[in-house]
Motif scaffolding. Sequence first.
Motif, PDB file in Angstrom:
ATOM      1  N   LEU A  57       0.616  -1.586  -0.051  1.00 20.75           N
ATOM      2  CA  LEU A  57      -0.636   0.187  -0.003  1.00 20.75           C
ATOM      3  C   LEU A  57       0.427   0.623   0.807  1.00 20.75           C
ATOM      4  N   VAL A  58       1.820   1.038   0.717  1.00 23.98           N
ATOM      5  CA  VAL A  58       2.712   1.864   0.371  1.00 23.98           C
ATOM      6  C   VAL A  58       3.698   2.865  -0.656  1.00 23.98           C
ATOM      7  N   PHE A  59       3.834   1.623  -1.058  1.00 25.70           N
ATOM      8  CA  PHE A  59       4.863   1.944  -2.372  1.00 25.70           C
ATOM      9  C   PHE A  59       3.603   2.107  -3.108  1.00 25.70           C
ATOM     10  N   PHE A  60       2.851   1.224  -3.402  1.00 23.89           N
ATOM     11  CA  PHE A  60       2.276   2.078  -4.348  1.00 23.89           C
ATOM     12  C   PHE A  60       1.801   3.836  -3.997  1.00 23.89           C
ATOM     13  N   GLY A  61       1.438   3.919  -3.291  1.00 24.39           N
ATOM     14  CA  GLY A  61       0.842   5.079  -2.865  1.00 24.39           C
ATOM     15  C   GLY A  61       2.361   5.982  -3.007  1.00 24.39           C
ATOM     16  N   ARG A  62       3.240   5.784  -2.574  1.00 28.54           N
ATOM     17  CA  ARG A  62       4.750   6.937  -3.850  1.00 28.54           C
ATOM     18  C   ARG A  62       4.823   8.005  -4.364  1.00 28.54           C
ATOM     19  N   VAL A 189      -9.488   7.262  -0.950  1.00 23.21           N
ATOM     20  CA  VAL A 189      -9.432   8.966  -0.898  1.00 23.21           C
ATOM     21  C   VAL A 189      -8.858   9.675  -0.602  1.00 23.21           C
ATOM     22  N   ALA A 190      -7.942   8.567   1.219  1.00 25.04           N
ATOM     23  CA  ALA A 190      -6.781   9.756   0.842  1.00 25.04           C
ATOM     24  C   ALA A 190      -5.398   9.785   0.443  1.00 25.04           C
ATOM     25  N   LEU A 191      -5.394   8.830  -0.591  1.00 24.33           N
ATOM     26  CA  LEU A 191      -4.299   9.355  -1.918  1.00 24.33           C
ATOM     27  C   LEU A 191      -4.853   9.864  -2.931  1.00 24.33           C
ATOM     28  N   THR A 192      -5.740   9.844  -2.849  1.00 26.68           N
ATOM     29  CA  THR A 192      -6.798  11.288  -4.504  1.00 26.68           C
ATOM     30  C   THR A 192      -6.685  12.460  -3.666  1.00 26.68           C
ATOM     31  N   GLN A 201      -2.152  20.756   3.783  1.00 25.35           N
ATOM     32  CA  GLN A 201      -1.589  20.193   4.102  1.00 25.35           C
ATOM     33  C   GLN A 201      -2.339  19.198   5.911  1.00 25.35           C
ATOM     34  N   GLU A 202      -2.213  17.730   5.677  1.00 23.13           N
ATOM     35  CA  GLU A 202      -3.528  17.105   6.148  1.00 23.13           C
ATOM     36  C   GLU A 202      -2.968  17.066   8.096  1.00 23.13           C
ATOM     37  N   SER A 203      -1.582  16.623   7.858  1.00 19.28           N
ATOM     38  CA  SER A 203      -1.101  16.351   9.134  1.00 19.28           C
ATOM     39  C   SER A 203       0.729  16.332   8.985  1.00 19.28           C
ATOM     40  N   ASP A 204       1.349  16.956  10.260  1.00 19.11           N
ATOM     41  CA  ASP A 204       2.407  16.876   9.849  1.00 19.11           C
ATOM     42  C   ASP A 204       3.627  15.965   9.694  1.00 19.11           C
ATOM     43  N   GLU A 205       2.607  14.577  10.041  1.00 21.34           N
ATOM     44  CA  GLU A 205       3.938  13.584  10.245  1.00 21.34           C
ATOM     45  C   GLU A 205       4.051  12.893   8.974  1.00 21.34           C
ATOM     46  N   PRO A 206       5.070  12.509   8.091  1.00 20.13           N
ATOM     47  CA  PRO A 206       4.800  12.312   6.776  1.00 20.13           C
ATOM     48  C   PRO A 206       3.865  10.650   6.419  1.00 20.13           C
ATOM     49  N   HIS A 207       3.014  11.495   5.748  1.00 20.52           N
ATOM     50  CA  HIS A 207       2.377   9.475   5.082  1.00 20.52           C
ATOM     51  C   HIS A 207       2.341   9.548   4.427  1.00 20.52           C
ATOM     52  N   VAL A 208       1.985   8.290   3.779  1.00 22.80           N
ATOM     53  CA  VAL A 208       1.263   7.406   2.249  1.00 22.80           C
ATOM     54  C   VAL A 208      -0.093   7.270   2.165  1.00 22.80           C
ATOM     55  N   GLY A 209      -1.254   7.943   1.714  1.00 24.40           N
ATOM     56  CA  GLY A 209      -2.571   8.161   2.058  1.00 24.40           C
ATOM     57  C   GLY A 209      -2.796   8.091   3.413  1.00 24.40           C
ATOM     58  N   ILE A 210      -3.664   6.754   4.014  1.00 24.48           N
ATOM     59  CA  ILE A 210      -3.593   7.118   5.876  1.00 24.48           C
ATOM     60  C   ILE A 210      -2.334   6.177   6.539  1.00 24.48           C
ATOM     61  N   ILE A 211      -1.654   5.432   5.024  1.00 28.36           N
ATOM     62  CA  ILE A 211      -0.438   5.542   6.802  1.00 28.36           C
ATOM     63  C   ILE A 211       0.932   6.030   6.124  1.00 28.36           C
TER      64      ILE A 211
END
Length: 438
Positions: A57-62, A189-192, A201-211
């Motif tokens: 999920l992470v790799f795809f979303g990068r 939804v988050a990736l989109t 900016q949704e969050s200060d912490e790095p994330h890919v989608g919901i991860i």
Amino acid sequence: MTYSTVPRALQFLRSNPLEVTLRRHSIRQYTPSNFYSNRELEQYASREAKRLTLRQLVFFGRSLNADKILKSANYVRTELPVRISHRLRDLQALPYVVVTQEGVDKVYELYWLAFEKFRQYPEITTLAENQKFCEFLQKLLDIHATVIPNLSLGLSLSSKFLSPDRLDSFMRRMLVSRISRRVLAEHHVALTRSFTSQQGQESDEPHVGIIYTGLNVKHSVERCTSLLRSRPPEVEHMGKIDSWPEVITDGHLDAQFPYIREHLEYIVFELLKNAMHATILKHYGKGPLPAIRVTVVAGENDIGLRISDQGGGLFSGGNTIENSNDLCSFSHVRNASRLEDQRIVALRTATEEGIRATVEEQVTRWKNPSSQLEKGKPLTATIEVSASLPRIGIGLPMSKIFATYFGGSLELVSLDGWGTDVYLRLPKLGTNLEDIEL
Ligand code: COI
């Protein structure tokens, strides 16, 4: 089925102007009476779920591009009805008396509706179509916020008709599959959202989608502690409580790992809530409240957390449960509290509360899309909503299911007369497939 006999949850949603999907849709064809006759369902149920790992999920979303977004959309569009069809088949395999119970019937109808909608959803070929698809997903996520209290209510009411093993394995399959579907939908939804940068900016912490790719465990413990302090657990017969046990975190304080923040925080929130509750019950008004200690350990393959309280342990003080696994059981045979009147009333309230909270949330979101609700918080407030519902007895079983979804574990060790240690282990490398049954 006439309108007046439609379950209350659906009536509410049908009459709500935000919910056009359900209003347009006749639910007559999804009643339990035509239960066994659906060829499409059979076809979908004969396919296996395409399970994923956190790492995939992470790799795809990068480094997203339009093609990847469309690919993700169409994966969700075609995968979710397969996963729902398996659970519809499970529901159909229950004794009829169970599936017609209050709560179970609602879930059955919700899943039929969702299955039909996904099945008929056309291929998504443009970003504009994907935008509509995300709105559709978000509505379904919101409408399904009441599934857990409804299932829990229905299965409690009908637990005398099922053996404890059958009931518990059914519930596990239902709940873990639901988590998996919500992960796929929320992630897309988050990736989109990140791709189109609609929400800033949704969050200060790095994330890919919901991860969250470097989820800091100590920060999560702190967030849960402050959420708990703002919504302290109700403690029976204690009146107004004016002090709370301190939460001390030690061990590997800089431990980080890629994980779904909402899952880790649901678990930690529930475990801390139980620890606080037990500590207050045992010590409040008798002297200083002993602290709750959270020890974090970053192992080679896992992140470990031990949460220790001095709340007297699990099996002292008249508790009829003898085995910590039974605390997670949904059967009244293993866990008599499942049929307590107070709990049934709380569950009924929760099924309605969930709807109210969800609809209010939608209104806020639609009126003000960049509101605080969207920023730096879990991507749906569902977990927060369910975490804040008191006394419905699903926090611990759900925590265990969240822990095992990507191959982790949750164990409770009681030192009766002293306190409880809970051991949570979550895999660090993200290489385990989702632990859903096919
Ligand atoms: C659920 O929350 O129960 C779901 O299945 C959600 C999915 C339809 C998006």
